[in-house]
Each structure stands twice: as structure tokens, then as C-alpha cells.
Motif scaffolding. Sequence first.
Motif, short mmCIF file in Angstrom:
data_model
loop_
_atom_site.label_atom_id
_atom_site.label_comp_id
_atom_site.label_asym_id
_atom_site.label_seq_id
_atom_site.Cartn_x
_atom_site.Cartn_y
_atom_site.Cartn_z
N UNK A 104 1.25 -3.28 4.13
CA UNK A 104 1.18 -4.67 3.64
C UNK A 104 -0.21 -5.26 3.82
N UNK A 105 -0.89 -4.91 4.89
CA UNK A 105 -2.26 -5.40 5.08
C UNK A 105 -3.15 -4.97 3.91
N UNK A 106 -3.02 -3.72 3.49
CA UNK A 106 -3.77 -3.25 2.33
C UNK A 106 -3.38 -4.01 1.07
N UNK A 107 -2.09 -4.29 0.93
CA UNK A 107 -1.62 -5.02 -0.25
C UNK A 107 -2.17 -6.42 -0.34
N UNK B 1 -0.95 -3.17 -8.22
CA UNK B 1 -1.04 -2.30 -7.05
C UNK B 1 -0.74 -3.10 -5.79
N UNK B 2 -1.33 -4.29 -5.68
CA UNK B 2 -1.13 -5.13 -4.50
C UNK B 2 0.34 -5.49 -4.33
N UNK B 3 0.98 -5.93 -5.40
CA UNK B 3 2.39 -6.29 -5.31
C UNK B 3 3.24 -5.08 -4.92
N UNK B 4 2.91 -3.91 -5.46
CA UNK B 4 3.64 -2.70 -5.12
C UNK B 4 3.51 -2.35 -3.65
N UNK C 299 0.75 8.02 1.68
CA UNK C 299 1.83 8.36 0.76
C UNK C 299 2.37 7.12 0.06
N UNK C 300 2.38 5.98 0.75
CA UNK C 300 2.85 4.73 0.14
C UNK C 300 1.92 4.29 -0.99
N UNK C 301 0.61 4.40 -0.75
CA UNK C 301 -0.36 4.06 -1.80
C UNK C 301 -0.17 4.98 -3.01
N UNK D 111 4.31 5.10 -9.47
CA UNK D 111 5.31 4.27 -10.14
C UNK D 111 4.68 3.43 -11.24
N UNK D 112 3.50 2.87 -10.96
CA UNK D 112 2.82 2.05 -11.98
C UNK D 112 2.53 2.88 -13.23
#
Length: 502
Positions: A103-106, A118-121, A232-234, A240-241
Motif C-alpha cells: 500500500x505504501x508503494x500504491x 497501477x496505484x489503485x491496484x 509479486x503483488x506489483x 491484471x491491468x
Amino acid sequence: MTATTIPNSPAQTADTSLTTSTRQPAGLKVIFFTEMWERFSYYGMRALLVLYLVNALGYDRQNALALYGLYTGLVYLTPMIGGALADKYLGKRRAAVIGAAVMMLGHFAMAFEPLLHLALGLLIVGNGFFKANTTSMVGDLYNGESDPRRAGGYSIFYMGINLGAFLAPVVAGTLGEKLGWHFGFGAAGVGMALGLVQLLWGQRLLGRAGLMPHQEAIGARDIGLILSWTGASVALVYGVINAWAFVGPWHAALAAPVRVLLNVGVIAAILWVIARPSKDVKYEPLTRADLGRVLGIIIVMFFVIAFWTGFEQAGGTMTLFADKQTEREMFGFTVPASLFQSINPLIIVLMAPVFALIWTRLDQSRFALPDTAKQALGMIVLGLGFLVMAQAQNLADLNGKVGAQWLAIVYVIHTIGELMLSPVGLAMVSRIAPARLAAMLMGVWFLSSAAANYLAGTLEHMLEGSGLPLYPFLASMAIGAGIVLLLITPLLSRLMGLRKSA
């Protein structure tokens, strides 16, 4: 590996010397401040999102509300998956740290327009790891389901949530509207970083809360694990996008019922893969009482959708009402529209200790109310707030704008309803959920928020042409659901094995 048998009853992780005391566990303040900073980041971004889409990116009202609804709905859907991963593989504490990092990265990515999706994801995925697990960790601090401090502890925890939610529009909202959107989103990222530091720094006070039987506190040896899951989350969000560019048009062409069934099927398949029994761990079979409790949680969850569908108008239609139809000039200063969202958490911070005391005293007396009765009354109170909001909308339609006191009154009424429903529901789930399903069932509980947030963003469009005004419809739905839940409370109490709160 030797097979291990794990019971279904909640694990006792707290200091048993405090069982008869009214003093809360020391670890509560760690989770309190961790959640406070995470909610600062979430509500800072939420306060700005619809305004940013409409006033900066040129979205029309309908599309902005739809994206808001999709984002907030998915934010509350993924905790079910994150909870299942924590229950089986990661443990709650490690899952929460991974979620905080993602979430910090987002939030920092939100500061750059091209990275919006990307941020919302990342925020959606990160919240999946974080939300259900920190909430469930609060329950791990107590000595079983009969610990009388639990309901009060969840009310205090809820105060931490809303302290962050109060500060968010004041800091991030004002920075975003007055200095620039990116300053506001950046402030949200800083808040999430502080939450991550708080969780890691305060581990010594948590004891065994959030750890699996074989795990120790998070240390340097876990850096590789955390970075792997974060990376892996990124990659997942990027995948998905890109995949949606091909799947999206096909998915949209399906009939609505088919889309719903397909989505439910995909989610169910993911959960089955994650939560299916392990060969290395043997669980005691769920008892009839356990199954009744699980069913009871699911039934109440459907009623709670009516509450959150109304309540989450705060970030959508009510924020646009503040921006376009509320007189915001005060003492020569234009109050940012996002600042109105601070009223709700401010009242909660002031009133949560009062409600914690009321519930604790009431639950220890012969006048104890079942948890579901408290939540039903909260729904009815929310509906009364929308009757006031309907009158404000009528006056705004006639006169162009109304005084700020109308929104303030509605937020206060809604807050009282929230205090009667949300912390009580969280405490109920943590108390009665079978231990091996604790985090996943907390995620399932958040499904009510997932469905409600999506409905909150699309309901106005759905009601177009029906002749049903939005706010009177929400009032009727909330009051009606509350009355029905109140009527079936005795049945639910028997189903879940609860005659009163504990």
C-alpha cells in the motif's frame, strides 16, 4: 513433517493475569497506532479521489462515482483472500507487513497521473493482506471469547481507525486541494510508511498475537519473504491491468447475472485453492456449533450491506454535494470540500470511549443486548440521518446551496449509527469465528463493505429513471433492514450460540 492437530476454539495469546482486569492489553496500542496511520493514508486518498477525478482528470460525475465504487468495493473484497493466505501460509503479522509495504508503494504511485490504475491496484492488493489480519490480531490479544475486555478493546481500536480518518482530510485533503493533488497523495504515502514502522517497532508488545505456532517475531531473516510477496503483488497488478485490456470488453458484453456468477465462481475457486486442507496439518472437524456461527456471520453480513451502502455515500455523492451545493465560505476562508469527511471520525474519536464504556457495562449486566440487536439499531439510526439529507437535497435543489450545518448534522447522526454497528460487528466476528478460519472470516465480514462500496458508487445511476430519489431510498433501505434484523435477532442468537454479548 509431523502432522499437527489444531483446535477450532480461539487461541489464547494474551496474558492470563489480566483476564479479570479492565486494563487493555499492551499490544492494543501497537495495533491502534498502526491502524491509525493506515487509515490516515486510506482516507487521505479517499477524500481526494472523486474530486481529483472530476476536477483534475475531467471525469464526468457518473464515471467518477463508478470508479470510486469499483475501487472501494475491491478494497474490501481482497481481505477475504488475504485472510485465507494468512490463515494457511503467512500468519497474520507477516501478511499485515506485506500489505503495508504494498500500500505504501500504491499511495506514492498516486502522486503520478500515468500510474493511476497501477496505484489503485496496489492499494487494493495491499489492503487485502493488511485489513482483515490487523483487525483479527486485536482478537488474538484477549483470553478467549469470554474475555469481557474484548468489546471495549474493539471500540478503542475503532477510535484509532477514526483518529487517522480525522487527520487524513485535514492534512492530505487540504494539501491536495490547496497546494496540489500530488502533495495530498504523497502525504498519504508517508502515513502508510509510518504505519509500517509502527507495526515492526512495536512487536515486543504484541506477544504471540498474529503469529502461527512455528513463527517468531518478524526479523531480518524475513526481508526476502516480504520483498518477494511485495514484488509479486506489483507483478500481479501489472498483469491484471494488461489482461483486462483483452478480457474487459468480453466481460462487459455478458448479461449482468452471468457476470455476477462468473465473478463469484472465480473468487470461490481462488479461496478453495488457498484454503483447502493441508496434508501437513490436520484440523479437528467443524462442529455443529461452529457451522452455526459461520452461518450466522454470513447472514448478518448481508444485512450490514444496507448500512454501508448508505454510509459510503460520504466519499461519493455527499462529497460532491459538499463541493457543489454547500456554502463553504467561512470567515473569508473557503473550506475544502474534502474536510467535511473529518466530521465523522472526529465524533467517533470523541464518542468511542463513551460507547466502549456503555457496551462493557451493559454487557456485564442483565440488560445486555445481543450484538445483532445493537447493529440493527445502528442501521435504523443511519436511515434517520438520510431523512435529514433528503431535506437538505430538496433545499439545495430549490436554492442552489445550503448551509454547512446540514451536512454536519447528517454526519453526526451517521456516526452514532456507525458506533452502534461497526465495532460491535468486528468484536462479534473475532469472538465467535473458529480459530482456523478467524482471519478469512474477518475477510468474509468485509465482503459486506465490498458489495456496499460498489453499490454506493453505482446506486445513483441505477436509480435513474425509477422515480426513486437517492436519499429517501437509502433511508427506507437502512430502516427496513434494521427492523428485520431486530425481529430475527432471537433466531440468530440461538444459531450462533449467543444469548447476549460477552
